[in-house]
Design an enzyme around this catalytic site. Structure first.
Site, PDB file in Angstrom:
ATOM      1  N   THR A   1       0.855  -1.192   0.000  1.00 52.62           N
ATOM      2  CA  THR A   1       0.000   0.000   0.000  1.00 52.62           C
ATOM      3  C   THR A   1       0.888   1.238   0.000  1.00 52.62           C
ATOM      4  O   THR A   1       1.572   1.525   0.996  1.00 52.62           O
ATOM      5  CB  THR A   1      -0.919   0.040   1.241  1.00 52.62           C
ATOM      6  OG1 THR A   1      -1.681  -1.167   1.288  1.00 52.62           O
ATOM      7  CG2 THR A   1      -1.851   1.238   1.181  1.00 52.62           C
TER       8      THR A   1
ATOM      9  N   LYS B   1      -6.991   2.055  -3.025  1.00 55.22           N
ATOM     10  CA  LYS B   1      -6.651   1.444  -1.730  1.00 55.22           C
ATOM     11  C   LYS B   1      -6.662   2.499  -0.616  1.00 55.22           C
ATOM     12  O   LYS B   1      -7.135   2.244   0.501  1.00 55.22           O
ATOM     13  CB  LYS B   1      -5.277   0.769  -1.843  1.00 55.22           C
ATOM     14  CG  LYS B   1      -4.722   0.196  -0.552  1.00 55.22           C
ATOM     15  CD  LYS B   1      -5.569  -0.921   0.021  1.00 55.22           C
ATOM     16  CE  LYS B   1      -5.019  -1.412   1.344  1.00 55.22           C
ATOM     17  NZ  LYS B   1      -5.991  -2.215   2.090  1.00 55.22           N
TER      18      LYS B   1
ATOM     19  N   LYS C   1      -0.164   5.287   8.481  1.00 59.08           N
ATOM     20  CA  LYS C   1       0.494   5.614   7.197  1.00 59.08           C
ATOM     21  C   LYS C   1      -0.554   5.809   6.101  1.00 59.08           C
ATOM     22  O   LYS C   1      -0.499   6.759   5.317  1.00 59.08           O
ATOM     23  CB  LYS C   1       1.468   4.476   6.857  1.00 59.08           C
ATOM     24  CG  LYS C   1       2.126   4.522   5.494  1.00 59.08           C
ATOM     25  CD  LYS C   1       1.579   3.510   4.495  1.00 59.08           C
ATOM     26  CE  LYS C   1       1.584   2.076   4.907  1.00 59.08           C
ATOM     27  NZ  LYS C   1       1.010   1.162   3.923  1.00 59.08           N
TER      28      LYS C   1
HETATM   29  N1  NDP Z   1      -1.513  -6.447   7.589  1.00 63.60           N
HETATM   30  C1  NDP Z   1      -2.613  -6.151   6.909  1.00 63.60           C
HETATM   31  O1  NDP Z   1      -3.735  -6.434   7.359  1.00 63.60           O
HETATM   32  C2  NDP Z   1      -2.541  -5.485   5.581  1.00 63.60           C
HETATM   33  C3  NDP Z   1      -1.445  -4.779   5.159  1.00 63.60           C
HETATM   34  N2  NDP Z   1      -1.448  -4.165   3.929  1.00 63.60           N
HETATM   35  C4  NDP Z   1      -0.283  -3.422   3.451  1.00 63.60           C
HETATM   36  O2  NDP Z   1       0.666  -4.384   3.033  1.00 63.60           O
HETATM   37  C5  NDP Z   1       1.991  -3.939   3.279  1.00 63.60           C
HETATM   38  C6  NDP Z   1       2.706  -4.961   4.174  1.00 63.60           C
HETATM   39  O3  NDP Z   1       1.944  -5.092   5.341  1.00 63.60           O
HETATM   40  P1  NDP Z   1       2.317  -6.166   6.469  1.00 63.60           P
HETATM   41  O4  NDP Z   1       2.755  -7.423   5.855  1.00 63.60           O
HETATM   42  O5  NDP Z   1       1.185  -6.141   7.420  1.00 63.60           O
HETATM   43  O6  NDP Z   1       3.554  -5.434   7.146  1.00 63.60           O
HETATM   44  P2  NDP Z   1       4.759  -6.003   7.997  1.00 63.60           P
HETATM   45  O7  NDP Z   1       5.213  -4.838   8.808  1.00 63.60           O
HETATM   46  O8  NDP Z   1       4.404  -7.266   8.670  1.00 63.60           O
HETATM   47  O9  NDP Z   1       5.857  -6.349   6.878  1.00 63.60           O
HETATM   48  C7  NDP Z   1       6.549  -5.331   6.215  1.00 63.60           C
HETATM   49  C8  NDP Z   1       7.538  -5.917   5.254  1.00 63.60           C
HETATM   50  O10 NDP Z   1       8.299  -4.837   4.695  1.00 63.60           O
HETATM   51  C9  NDP Z   1       9.687  -5.102   4.926  1.00 63.60           C
HETATM   52  N3  NDP Z   1      10.429  -3.854   5.069  1.00 63.60           N
HETATM   53  C10 NDP Z   1      10.144  -2.814   5.883  1.00 63.60           C
HETATM   54  N4  NDP Z   1      11.052  -1.821   5.716  1.00 63.60           N
HETATM   55  C11 NDP Z   1      11.934  -2.274   4.794  1.00 63.60           C
HETATM   56  C12 NDP Z   1      13.085  -1.710   4.174  1.00 63.60           C
HETATM   57  N5  NDP Z   1      13.523  -0.472   4.478  1.00 63.60           N
HETATM   58  N6  NDP Z   1      13.755  -2.431   3.260  1.00 63.60           N
HETATM   59  C13 NDP Z   1      13.325  -3.675   2.939  1.00 63.60           C
HETATM   60  N7  NDP Z   1      12.242  -4.273   3.471  1.00 63.60           N
HETATM   61  C14 NDP Z   1      11.548  -3.566   4.382  1.00 63.60           C
HETATM   62  C15 NDP Z   1       9.729  -5.936   6.185  1.00 63.60           C
HETATM   63  O11 NDP Z   1      10.969  -6.585   6.287  1.00 63.60           O
HETATM   64  P3  NDP Z   1      11.503  -7.101   7.726  1.00 63.60           P
HETATM   65  O12 NDP Z   1      10.857  -8.431   7.948  1.00 63.60           O
HETATM   66  O13 NDP Z   1      12.960  -7.153   7.554  1.00 63.60           O
HETATM   67  O14 NDP Z   1      11.067  -6.072   8.737  1.00 63.60           O
HETATM   68  C16 NDP Z   1       8.559  -6.870   5.912  1.00 63.60           C
HETATM   69  O15 NDP Z   1       8.905  -7.866   4.985  1.00 63.60           O
HETATM   70  C17 NDP Z   1       1.840  -2.552   3.902  1.00 63.60           C
HETATM   71  O16 NDP Z   1       1.957  -1.604   2.875  1.00 63.60           O
HETATM   72  C18 NDP Z   1       0.431  -2.563   4.476  1.00 63.60           C
HETATM   73  O17 NDP Z   1      -0.107  -1.273   4.573  1.00 63.60           O
HETATM   74  C19 NDP Z   1      -2.501  -4.272   3.062  1.00 63.60           C
HETATM   75  C20 NDP Z   1      -3.596  -4.977   3.433  1.00 63.60           C
HETATM   76  C21 NDP Z   1      -3.718  -5.606   4.712  1.00 63.60           C
HETATM   77  O1  LIG Z   2      -5.090  -2.614   4.651  1.00 62.41           O
HETATM   78  C1  LIG Z   2      -5.692  -3.286   5.467  1.00 62.41           C
HETATM   79  C2  LIG Z   2      -6.827  -4.097   5.144  1.00 62.41           C
HETATM   80  O2  LIG Z   2      -7.378  -4.763   6.062  1.00 62.41           O
HETATM   81  O3  LIG Z   2      -7.229  -4.119   3.973  1.00 62.41           O
END
Ligand code: NDP
Ligand SMILES: O=CC(=O)O
Length: 334
Positions: A136, A211, A279
């Site tokens: 996102t 989104k 965010k």
């Molecule tokens: N959780 C949810 O319900 C939902 C989330 N989203 C969106 O999906 C995306 C991921 O969410 P989610 O999986 O929950 O988040 P997490 O925080 O669990 O995972 C984030 C990921 O990004 C990586 N990351 C963060 N910073 C860096 C960096 N500087 N360089 C490289 N890798 C990096 C992390 O790596 P590391 O493991 O090393 O920290 C990890 O793999 C977000 O944009 C969120 O808004 C969308 C729908 C639903």
């Molecule tokens: O981004 C979060 C979700 O639940 O969709």
């Protein structure tokens, strides 16, 4: 204007096809696409194995696809490697060894870094390959990533998802895609493994903004729900009954039934991290600002998520925003 309607069987909803935005919906989670084509042929890369990325990649592996993974924190690759995934030590390595690479990163900064930075995915891209960013982000970031990818001759699709940890585990996400339409069609079988429906929204940026609009609504809804739970307690009602009453009426939303019981117990097991919801509100506010649209409810909600972050709740579920309200009540009583 005449409108065509597509029926999405798994949602049992009519979907409108307007003149500008092609909206399509796939009902199938099998490896055949909606147009009746065959499953995706080729190797699939996956960058970012957090709460969402890990189950999404896992579903691709379980569906029989040849998946190569990378994650900044390498140990998070281990469960996927146990399922049969391959490993590469950089995003560029994944992109160069795969036909299509997905990325599920935290925010605009990390999505841009992983795609366009040193050893980033763009360095491994070439004509015939595809990059699908499911993070996102805002439209400007998505366009920037698209520019870096397409100048290598590869194709780019943005495809943020609606749906949280459980829908990701169950392969029931909703994909909001935009960008290269032939890449969209090519990866449709993969999207159908990970999701229950997919929308193709036209030019890069439309998926990102869709989104943000959806998550702006969600973030405000959660704050309103939290206010209701707290108020009900204050006036001597059982908040569990409030959850039950809401679940039976017109404002019923799965989110309320899912999160309500744990919120009442002040438990916030993380599905959607609060820092990501804040965010998304921050990005939605910037989007609204860019078109001079006032979104006062979302702006007020954003302030509460910021308070919650300052209370150390960034990595808790976004439903922990109720703690920011409790803190406000306490400070007003002092
Ligand atoms: N959780 C949810 O319900 C939902 C989330 N989203 C969106 O999906 C995306 C991921 O969410 P989610 O999986 O929950 O988040 P997490 O925080 O669990 O995972 C984030 C990921 O990004 C990586 N990351 C963060 N910073 C860096 C960096 N500087 N360089 C490289 N890798 C990096 C992390 O790596 P590391 O493991 O090393 O920290 C990890 O793999 C977000 O944009 C969120 O808004 C969308 C729908 C639903
Ligand atoms: O981004 C979060 C979700 O639940 O969709």
């Amino acid at each position: 204007m005449a409108a065509a309607f597509l029926l999405c069987p798994r949602l049992a909803l009519p979907l409108r096809r307007g003149s500008r935005l092609l909206v399509s919906c796939s009902a199938s989670a099998s490896s055949s696409d909606a147009a009746g084509g065959v499953g995706f042929q080729g190797k699939v890369g996956f960058l970012g194995l957090g709460i969402m990325g890990a189950p999404m990649a896992s579903n691709l592996i379980k569906a029989g696809y040849d998946v190569t993974v990378w994650n900044r924190t390498e140990s998070k690759c281990d469960p996927l490697l146990s399922l049969g995934a391959k490993f590469e030590s950089s995003p560029a390595g994944v992109a160069s060894s795969c036909d299509v690479t997905f990325a599920m990163l935290a925010d605009p900064e990390s999505a841009a870094e992983v795609a366009c930075g040193t050893n980033g995915a763009a360095e491994g891209m070439a004509p015939g390959k595809g990059y699908v960013d499911v993070s996102t982000v805002d439209d400007a970031t998505s366009k920037l990533i698209g520019k870096h990818i397409t100048r290598t001759g590869a194709s780019f699709l943005e495809a943020p998802v609606s749906g949280s940890k459980k829908p990701a585990e169950d392969g029931l996400l909703i994909f909001l895609t935009a960008g290269d339409e032939s890449l969209y069609k090519r990866v449709a079988p993969l999207l159908d493994v990970m999701g229950k429906s997919r929308f193709y929204l036209g030019d890069v940026g439309n998926g990102a903004t869709m989104k943000l609009v959806v998550n702006m609504v969600m973030g405000s809804m959660m704050v309103s729900f939290a206010e209701g739970l707290l108020l009900s307690e204050k006036v001597g009602l059982d908040p569990n009954t409030v959850v039950e009453v809401i679940s039976q009426g017109a404002i019923n939303a799965p989110m309320f039934s899912l999160k309500g019981p744990s919120m009442v117990k002040a438990a916030y097991p993380t599905a959607f991290p609060l820092k990501h919801q804040q965010k998304d509100l921050r990005l939605a506010l910037a989007l609204a600002e860019s078109v001079s649209q006032s979104i006062p409810t979302a702006a007020a909600a954003n302030e509460l998520y910021k308070v919650a972050k300052s209370l150390g709740l960034a990595d808790h579920d976004f439903s922990a925003v109720i703690e920011a309200l409790k803190a406000k009540v306490q400070s007003s009583q002092q």
